[in-house]
Write a protein that holds these residues in place. Sequence first.
Motif, mmCIF file in Angstrom:
data_model
loop_
_atom_site.group_PDB
_atom_site.id
_atom_site.type_symbol
_atom_site.label_atom_id
_atom_site.label_comp_id
_atom_site.label_asym_id
_atom_site.label_seq_id
_atom_site.Cartn_x
_atom_site.Cartn_y
_atom_site.Cartn_z
ATOM 1 N N MET A 79 0.904 -0.917 -0.049
ATOM 2 C CA MET A 79 -0.014 -0.135 -0.085
ATOM 3 C C MET A 79 0.976 1.098 -0.138
ATOM 4 S SD MET A 79 -3.485 0.872 0.280
ATOM 5 C CE MET A 79 -4.507 2.313 0.778
ATOM 6 N N CYS A 80 2.053 1.148 0.863
ATOM 7 C CA CYS A 80 2.862 2.415 0.896
ATOM 8 C C CYS A 80 3.562 2.635 -0.344
ATOM 9 C CB CYS A 80 3.726 2.246 2.030
ATOM 10 S SG CYS A 80 2.999 2.434 3.728
ATOM 11 N N ALA A 81 3.854 1.655 -0.968
ATOM 12 C CA ALA A 81 4.701 1.882 -2.323
ATOM 13 C C ALA A 81 3.846 2.326 -3.325
ATOM 14 C CB ALA A 81 5.318 0.521 -2.812
ATOM 15 N N ARG A 82 2.351 1.815 -3.305
ATOM 16 C CA ARG A 82 1.586 2.173 -4.473
ATOM 17 C C ARG A 82 1.192 3.836 -4.080
ATOM 18 N NH1 ARG A 82 -1.087 -1.699 -7.480
ATOM 19 N NH2 ARG A 82 -2.891 -0.431 -7.602
ATOM 20 N N LEU A 83 1.241 4.129 -3.032
ATOM 21 C CA LEU A 83 0.593 5.522 -2.489
ATOM 22 C C LEU A 83 1.891 6.489 -2.832
ATOM 23 C CD1 LEU A 83 -1.519 5.287 0.632
ATOM 24 C CD2 LEU A 83 -2.264 5.528 -2.036
ATOM 25 N N SER A 84 3.118 6.105 -2.546
ATOM 26 C CA SER A 84 4.118 6.685 -2.748
ATOM 27 C C SER A 84 4.404 7.173 -4.244
ATOM 28 C CB SER A 84 5.515 6.177 -2.009
ATOM 29 O OG SER A 84 5.230 6.053 -0.648
ATOM 30 N N THR A 85 4.482 5.804 -4.974
ATOM 31 C CA THR A 85 4.719 5.977 -6.593
ATOM 32 C C THR A 85 3.781 6.894 -7.028
ATOM 33 O OG1 THR A 85 5.525 4.012 -6.634
ATOM 34 C CG2 THR A 85 4.631 4.933 -8.688
ATOM 35 N N GLN A 86 2.342 6.978 -6.661
ATOM 36 C CA GLN A 86 1.404 7.856 -7.168
ATOM 37 C C GLN A 86 1.608 9.317 -6.724
ATOM 38 O OE1 GLN A 86 -2.423 6.401 -6.355
ATOM 39 N NE2 GLN A 86 -2.158 4.380 -7.513
ATOM 40 N N LEU A 87 2.362 9.563 -5.784
ATOM 41 C CA LEU A 87 2.590 10.765 -5.032
ATOM 42 C C LEU A 87 3.613 11.463 -5.862
ATOM 43 C CD1 LEU A 87 2.069 12.891 -2.675
ATOM 44 C CD2 LEU A 87 3.781 11.590 -1.419
ATOM 45 N N HIS A 88 4.671 10.598 -6.123
ATOM 46 C CA HIS A 88 5.872 11.096 -6.948
ATOM 47 C C HIS A 88 5.413 11.620 -8.266
ATOM 48 C CE1 HIS A 88 8.652 10.592 -3.813
ATOM 49 N NE2 HIS A 88 8.785 9.325 -3.754
ATOM 50 N N LEU A 89 4.338 10.698 -8.806
ATOM 51 C CA LEU A 89 3.961 10.922 -10.261
ATOM 52 C C LEU A 89 3.002 12.282 -10.270
ATOM 53 C CD1 LEU A 89 3.398 7.481 -11.434
ATOM 54 C CD2 LEU A 89 5.326 8.767 -12.102
ATOM 55 N N GLY A 90 2.694 12.589 -9.098
ATOM 56 C CA GLY A 90 1.565 13.819 -9.103
ATOM 57 C C GLY A 90 0.065 13.393 -9.474
ATOM 58 N N THR A 91 -0.067 12.069 -9.183
ATOM 59 C CA THR A 91 -1.501 11.596 -9.578
ATOM 60 C C THR A 91 -2.336 11.300 -8.299
ATOM 61 O OG1 THR A 91 -0.806 9.221 -9.704
ATOM 62 C CG2 THR A 91 -0.764 10.657 -11.585
ATOM 63 N N LEU A 92 -1.643 11.537 -7.138
ATOM 64 C CA LEU A 92 -2.419 10.965 -5.999
ATOM 65 C C LEU A 92 -3.032 12.341 -5.209
ATOM 66 C CD1 LEU A 92 -3.044 8.920 -3.826
ATOM 67 C CD2 LEU A 92 -0.977 9.747 -2.484
ATOM 68 N N GLU A 93 -4.492 12.153 -4.977
ATOM 69 C CA GLU A 93 -5.194 13.164 -4.224
ATOM 70 C C GLU A 93 -5.799 12.491 -3.147
ATOM 71 O OE1 GLU A 93 -9.309 15.463 -4.516
ATOM 72 O OE2 GLU A 93 -8.534 14.509 -6.310
ATOM 73 N N PHE A 94 -5.645 12.551 -1.761
ATOM 74 C CA PHE A 94 -5.975 12.372 -0.367
ATOM 75 C C PHE A 94 -7.284 12.471 -0.239
ATOM 76 C CE2 PHE A 94 -2.123 10.266 1.131
ATOM 77 C CZ PHE A 94 -0.831 11.011 0.473
ATOM 78 N N SER A 95 -8.141 11.592 -0.948
ATOM 79 C CA SER A 95 -9.683 11.723 -0.778
ATOM 80 C C SER A 95 -10.309 10.372 -0.843
ATOM 81 C CB SER A 95 -9.997 12.629 -1.778
ATOM 82 O OG SER A 95 -11.563 12.627 -1.832
ATOM 83 N N PRO A 96 -11.259 10.269 0.101
ATOM 84 C CA PRO A 96 -12.047 8.810 -0.346
ATOM 85 C C PRO A 96 -12.655 8.758 -1.644
ATOM 86 C CG PRO A 96 -12.452 9.777 1.914
ATOM 87 C CD PRO A 96 -11.521 10.914 1.056
#
Length: 200
Positions: A79-96
């Motif tokens: 889970m951490c690896a997937r979220l971190s990768t998306q964060l680095h790619l700029g595609t992650l928004e922390f929202s349900p």
Amino acid sequence: MSVGGDLLHGEDLEDDLLDEWSVRSIVTTLVPLLAVLSVLQMVSGTVLESYEEQLLKNPALLVLVPVMIGTAGNLGSIMCARLSTQLHLGTLEFSPSNPNIRANVGAVLGLAATVFVLLGLASWGIGRALGGTLGLGTLLLITMVSGMLLAVWVVVVSSVSVYASYRLGYDPDDTTIPVVTNVCDITGVLILFGVVGLVL
């Protein structure tokens, strides 16, 4: 890449990245964190020791404990690896409501359901070979309930760890996996034996 409205080009960007990924930066971030987590590991061992009598009485649980907390750590790492990768790619928004978040949560919970059923079957078989008396239905109930509760907890801890690392200015790739695996060690034991206490 922009920081505070200023664009970073060429050498400036390279210097910024090298500074962030330097040995000194990584060590000064991780050494205090690992020291705190080492203390948490000792607490986890003490908590586990308090259930020694119950573990010796039910060999299937003795088999179950290390594999369950190890599996929880693995799920947290995914889970951490997937979220971190998306964060680095700029595609992650922390929202349900974010479909990426929902997809990651669904993948982790689906994987947990599959793994914990197999874990219940394997621990029952090994427990019987060691002279255990727990029935297959009882052990599957314990494994599935505690496993899915732990999987939900893993999702929460992973998401909070990635978000907190980002907000504090740390690279989630450096900090989140040690935090999640160590937190899941102690909480995994507590969740498992909480369910055992209700079922047995």
